[in-house]
Scaffold this motif. Structure first.
Motif, PDB file in Angstrom:
ATOM      1  N   GLY A 185      44.832  20.871  28.564  1.00  0.00           N
ATOM      2  CA  GLY A 185      44.026  19.705  28.890  1.00  0.00           C
ATOM      3  C   GLY A 185      42.769  19.668  28.058  1.00  0.00           C
ATOM      4  N   GLN A 186      42.238  18.485  27.870  1.00  0.00           N
ATOM      5  CA  GLN A 186      41.017  18.314  27.081  1.00  0.00           C
ATOM      6  C   GLN A 186      40.122  17.277  27.757  1.00  0.00           C
ATOM      7  OE1 GLN A 186      41.024  18.208  22.593  1.00  0.00           O
ATOM      8  NE2 GLN A 186      40.408  16.087  22.935  1.00  0.00           N
ATOM      9  N   THR A 201      34.071  20.934  31.440  1.00  0.00           N
ATOM     10  CA  THR A 201      34.998  22.031  31.709  1.00  0.00           C
ATOM     11  C   THR A 201      35.936  21.685  32.858  1.00  0.00           C
ATOM     12  OG1 THR A 201      33.225  23.562  31.077  1.00  0.00           O
ATOM     13  CG2 THR A 201      35.145  24.507  32.146  1.00  0.00           C
ATOM     14  N   VAL A 202      35.381  21.147  33.921  1.00  0.00           N
ATOM     15  CA  VAL A 202      36.193  20.760  35.073  1.00  0.00           C
ATOM     16  C   VAL A 202      37.241  19.733  34.663  1.00  0.00           C
ATOM     17  CG1 VAL A 202      36.120  19.498  37.263  1.00  0.00           C
ATOM     18  CG2 VAL A 202      34.497  21.362  36.827  1.00  0.00           C
ATOM     19  N   ASP A 203      36.842  18.745  33.858  1.00  0.00           N
ATOM     20  CA  ASP A 203      37.798  17.727  33.410  1.00  0.00           C
ATOM     21  C   ASP A 203      38.959  18.358  32.654  1.00  0.00           C
ATOM     22  OD1 ASP A 203      36.234  15.763  34.515  1.00  0.00           O
ATOM     23  OD2 ASP A 203      35.310  15.156  32.623  1.00  0.00           O
ATOM     24  N   ALA A 208      44.601  20.444  32.534  1.00  0.00           N
ATOM     25  CA  ALA A 208      45.542  21.496  32.145  1.00  0.00           C
ATOM     26  C   ALA A 208      46.397  21.932  33.321  1.00  0.00           C
ATOM     27  CB  ALA A 208      44.781  22.680  31.564  1.00  0.00           C
ATOM     28  N   VAL A 209      45.781  22.086  34.487  1.00  0.00           N
ATOM     29  CA  VAL A 209      46.527  22.507  35.676  1.00  0.00           C
ATOM     30  C   VAL A 209      47.553  21.440  36.051  1.00  0.00           C
ATOM     31  CG1 VAL A 209      46.324  23.037  38.129  1.00  0.00           C
ATOM     32  CG2 VAL A 209      44.682  24.006  36.515  1.00  0.00           C
ATOM     33  N   ALA A 394      35.546  20.155  25.915  1.00  0.00           N
ATOM     34  CA  ALA A 394      36.172  21.329  26.529  1.00  0.00           C
ATOM     35  C   ALA A 394      37.679  21.222  26.402  1.00  0.00           C
ATOM     36  CB  ALA A 394      35.770  21.447  28.000  1.00  0.00           C
ATOM     37  N   VAL A 395      38.319  22.370  26.257  1.00  0.00           N
ATOM     38  CA  VAL A 395      39.778  22.472  26.222  1.00  0.00           C
ATOM     39  C   VAL A 395      40.179  23.596  27.171  1.00  0.00           C
ATOM     40  CG1 VAL A 395      41.824  22.941  24.811  1.00  0.00           C
ATOM     41  CG2 VAL A 395      39.904  21.669  23.838  1.00  0.00           C
TER      42      VAL A 395
END
Length: 561
Positions: A185-186, A201-203, A208-209, A394-395
């Motif tokens: 996720g990004q 980061t949360v985004d 990703a989850v 964030a990734v």
């Protein structure tokens, strides 16, 4: 004395060195057991590991083995242009100092130039006025000037071969075979987003989850790089994310000294392979662009104080940017192999063409060779388009136990091999000169853990903090021999989207934005899953990913099932 020159913080190990030039004599660590000279000071000899080491006088003569002429103003006390150089001592080419070349015009400096030391005393400002004695707070910086007695260039250190040095596999059971990359996720990516980095980061982590078809309660491990750190390079680490998402991990990692930024993914792989976790959420966040804007606006305090750690040996000479350290190595490479900037230009222009196909890239306007060569110089041999783009973003990547991969909604990406070995000194100036430090060791190690070869790679996602980084990785990984990359690239045809080795099809950090290693893993996963819309490499089944703009670094070889 030069007012405002950053001062080193002498340590218990280095204080004697910084004081020793008071009489105008350069003193370098010397091993009485084997005769080796070395720098910076260490408690053991790096050659024989003997303990009989002490500072001993040397002639003060040296040879320039790499240099960069800095044209960008990084420090008020160093108005450009000025020369940062790596010099090798006449008595021992393995003992080198990062320094300034003074006493001549910057355009006169060359690799192979013979120089001699001269010292400059520096003090804390409050102790300098009216103080003409040695002073407990004074340090003596070794600068170098052209040697008037020299009429021929000096010798250069020969490249050290590391390709045959990796240890053999210790077990036929590879930890890489026990894991799969199941989600990615990004967040939004942009320049000066002025968004809370933890929110980014949360985004990325939630995306990703979800991409892995998991819930937050199923995440039992967390791994990030570099943990809490200032200067816009972290959201606050494991603690911050655990609080934000109210996770209950079994295992966590927030280390900085891992094999490159993607070493945090390697750590997650090890935790899964060891049976500690089933699903490790790995993440990386940068907000450099917003942080820099806040500092310039006076809304965030700039770092102050004496230079410590590796900056103890660099900041006093104005060598505060990786562009300068890597520029020294690039100059050595270009001198040794008799090449210009053609390979660097091909990398920059090709990656911009890739960014034009990527709607997420920060810079998508066409870039021509004329544009590349006309751009302002940052620090030789690097111009504006040789340098990556600071950004916010964030990734996140989910590493899962391989036996769970069949239950995930998207095709898993398997890890064929990881290259993590340290075969060179973890130093920017004391070992590898012709490439970026630590591009050779992990590359050599990678191929010992697989039956695949460079010829099997369909797409290369190579770290490009600067164009020379990508060049170093290409040669280090064996796509061509040392000094051969200019011919190998064929003006960029080889690394184009339809070439034999497509390079960073998303635009890399040079055009898409500096997501500090993790962006390459994401692009590799998209390519191998056939989801790199508009820039898909036809039939991509194997991808190599590297990360680390210097020391330490690492590499991953990824593939489809």
């Amino acid at each position: 004395m030069t007012a405002g020159r950053p001062l080193p913080q002498p340590t218990l190990a280095s204080a004697e060195f910084w004081r020793s030039g008071a009489d105008g004599v350069l003193r370098i660590s010397h091993c009485d057991d084997c005769g080796r000279r070395f720098h910076p000071p260490l408690p053991l000899c790096p050659s024989c590991r003997g303990r009989s080491v002490a500072l001993k006088p040397v002639s003060g003569r040296a040879v320039v083995v790499g240099f960069t002429v800095t044209h960008q103003s990084w420090l008020p006390s160093f108005p450009p242009p000025y020369v940062v150089a790596v010099v090798a001592l006449a008595e021992d080419e393995g003992a080198r100092l990062t320094t300034n070349i003074v006493g001549c015009e910057p355009d006169r400096v060359s690799v192979g130039m013979r120089v001699r030391v001269r010292f400059e005393r520096t003090d804390d400002a409050e102790n300098a006025e009216g103080d003409s004695g040695a002073g407990a707070d004074a340090v003596y910086l070794p600068l170098f000037e052209p040697d008037p007695d020299a009429d021929t260039p000096g010798p250069l250190p020969e490249p050290r071969q590391v390709r045959t040095a990796p240890r053999p596999l210790v077990s036929r059971h590879k930890y890489e075979d026990r894991v799969a990359l199941t989600g990615v996720g990004q967040s939004r990516v942009g320049r000066r987003l002025m968004v809370d980095p933890l929110s980014l980061t949360v985004d990325a982590c939630l995306a990703a989850v979800a991409d892995a078809g998991l819930t937050l309660d199923e995440i039992d491990g967390l791994s990030t790089y570099p943990g809490p750190t200032p200067d816009g390079m972290s959201e606050g680490g494991i603690t911050a994310l655990t609080e934000a998402l109210q996770l209950r991990p079994t295992w966590v990692n927030g280390a900085r000294e891992v094999p490159g930024q993607i070493g945090s993914i390697t750590a997650g792989m090890l935790a899964v392979a060891a049976g500690l976790c089933r699903h490790v959420l790995c993440f990386r966040t940068v907000w450099e662009s917003s942080h820099n804007a806040l500092v310039r606006a006076g809304r965030w305090p700039a770092a102050t104080g004496r230079a410590t750690g590796m900056f103890e040996w660099r900041s006093p000479f104005g060598a505060v940017s990786a562009a300068q350290w890597i520029g020294c190595n690039a100059s050595h490479y270009m001198h040794r192999y008799g090449v210009g900037r053609e390979a660097l230009a091909a990398i920059a222009v090709t990656e911009r063409a890739g960014a034009a196909r990527n709607p997420e890239a920060l810079y998508r306007d066409p870039l021509t060779l004329d544009d590349y060569y006309a751009a302002r110089t940052v620090t030789t041999p690097f111009g504006l388009y040789d340098c990556d783009v600071p950004c916010d973003g964030a990734v996140a990547v989910v590493v899962s136990a391989v036996e769970t991969a069949a239950d995930r909604p998207r095709p898993p990406v398997l890890v064929e091999a990881a290259g993590t070995a340290i075969l060179e000194r973890l130093s920017w100036d004391q070992d590898t000169l012709g490439h970026v430090p630590q591009s050779l060791g992990p590359s050599a190690h990678l191929w010992t853990r697989t039956g695949l070869t460079p010829a099997d790679v369909d797409v290369a996602l190579l770290y490009d903090g600067f164009t020379f980084n990508a060049l170093s990785w290409m040669e280090g990984l064996g796509f061509c021999g040392p000094g051969e990359v200019t011919d190998f690239l064929a003006g960029g045809r080889t690394i184009a989207l339809d070439g034999d080795l497509p390079l960073n099809p998303h635009g890399g950090q040079l055009s898409a934005g500096r997501l500090h290693g993790y962006g390459f893993v994401r692009e590799a996963m998209l390519q191998l899953r056939g989801e790199a819309h508009g820039r898909q490499v036809d039939g991509a089944r194997t991808a190599v990913v590297t990360a680390g703009g210097g020391v330490p670094s690492g590499a991953l070889l990824l593939r489809t099932p």
